[in-house]
Design an enzyme around this catalytic site. Structure first.
Site: not given
Ligand SMILES: *Cc1c(COP(=O)(O)O)cnc(C)c1O
Length: 340
Positions: A79-81
């Site tokens: 879930q990396s931005n």
């Protein structure tokens, strides 16, 4: 030479919507028992749903374009931005993007793997790869290099955005630059800010902003909130980042060891894993202020900031730097007790 002149010597591609606004949280200010609370809205930087990485990517893409790259490679948590916004920047600038997603959080549901940032990575047209571990920064980097080698063999010009320690922290320059924007805004605020809180992950935001503020002689406390590792290792990392920034900018490091203030009071049970205080901060800001926080970064850093505001003096005002992360919410419906 001044800090802004030295910054201009490094290539930069504009990507972020700036200046981002500063807002007073009127319902929470005073109501928590202490002073006022302000938010610097770096969740509103544009670039496919905003966040602190827009300012950081301006310097990485600046260098990538200078090197005539046609493909960007980046690694991060599922879930990396950062990877989501890199995919957006690549699309905007007409480059391909390869993303490596690392298993950092362990046992997670379908939403975590499919929704939120992952959905956007796919929508933005990135090619996804996976890496089976999440605590092996060197291994993840080595694997990314292998993908880059394959692309080079196929005639492409890859550019890797390296995030592990030991690489020049180009992204931190985005926050060195943001410090002058922030200081200009603080002059026009009705209250004087006495403390700044910000999430401290890779440390680019924390170190960059601290470096910029101290270079401009703003000497009040800035507190980094651990979201990735404990206080002792984060302290070391920020110190090193500040030295690397000084080297990049060919300036003296204005950050003294005692300037590096760090708390890990809301970090457990670890990266990307919720706790009670974080859940409370997310609900409080949503329901009292209409302000969205995320489970991984801003929920935790706001939880520590709220602890501080509750015990602060009435005449002191605190600024929270909202670093974004909103799409992450959609990966955490179950943990937030909002899914069926
Ligand atoms: C990456 C990220 C952070 C941490 O920023 P660093 O510069 O890596 O320390 C904080 N908040 C959000 C929403 C992020 O995506």
């Amino acid at each position: 030479m001044s800090i802004s002149e030295n910054l201009q010597l490094l290539p930069r591609t504009p990507l972020a919507h700036t200046p981002t606004p500063i807002e007073r949280l009127n319902n929470l200010s005073g109501a928590l028992g202490g002073g006022a609370l302000y938010v610097k809205r770096d969740d509103c930087t544009g670039l496919a749903m905003g966040g602190n990485k827009a300012r950081q990517l301006e310097y990485y893409f600046g260098e990538a374009l200078q090197q005539h790259a046609d493909t960007i490679l980046i690694t991060g948590a599922v879930q990396s931005n950062f990877v989501r916004m890199a995919a957006a920047a690549a699309a905007k600038l007409g480059l391909d993007c390869h993303i490596q997603l690392e298993e950092r959080v362990g046992d997670t549901g379908a939403d975590y793997r499919q929704s939120g940032n992952v959905l956007l990575d796919r929508l933005l047209g990135a090619t996804l790869h996976t890496y089976p571990q999440g605590e092996d920064e060197d291994g993840a980097d080595a694997n990314l290099k292998r993908i880059a080698d394959q692309l080079r063999a196929a005639g492409r010009q890859p550019y890797i955005i390296p995030l592990a320690p030991g690489h020049p922290p180009l992204g931190a320059l985005g926050y060195v630059r943001a410090a002058s924007e922030l200081l200009g805004q603080l002059e026009n605020l009705e209250d004087e800010i006495s403390h700044i809180f910000v999430a401290s992950g890779s440390g680019s935001t924390h170190a960059g902003l601290l470096f910029g503020l101290r270079s401009h002689n703003w000497l009040k406390p800035m507190i980094g909130v651990c979201v990735r590792r404990d206080r002792t290792s984060q302290q070391q990392r920020i110190k090193q980042r500040c030295e690397e920034i000084a080297a990049l900018l060919k300036l003296e490091n204005p950050v003294r060891p005692e300037d590096i203030e760090i708390t890990d009071e809301t970090f457990q049970p670890g990266y990307g894993k919720l706790n009670e205080q974080t859940l409370e901060a997310i609900n409080l800001c949503a329901q009292r202020e209409g302000l969205l926080l995320d489970p991984v970064y801003t929920g935790k850093s706001m939880a520590a900031c709220l602890n501080h505001v509750r015990t602060s003096r009435k005449d002191q005002s605190t600024l929270f730097v909202h670093t974004g992360g909103t799409p992450g919410l959609f990966g955490y419906g179950k943990e937030l007790n909002l899914a069926d």
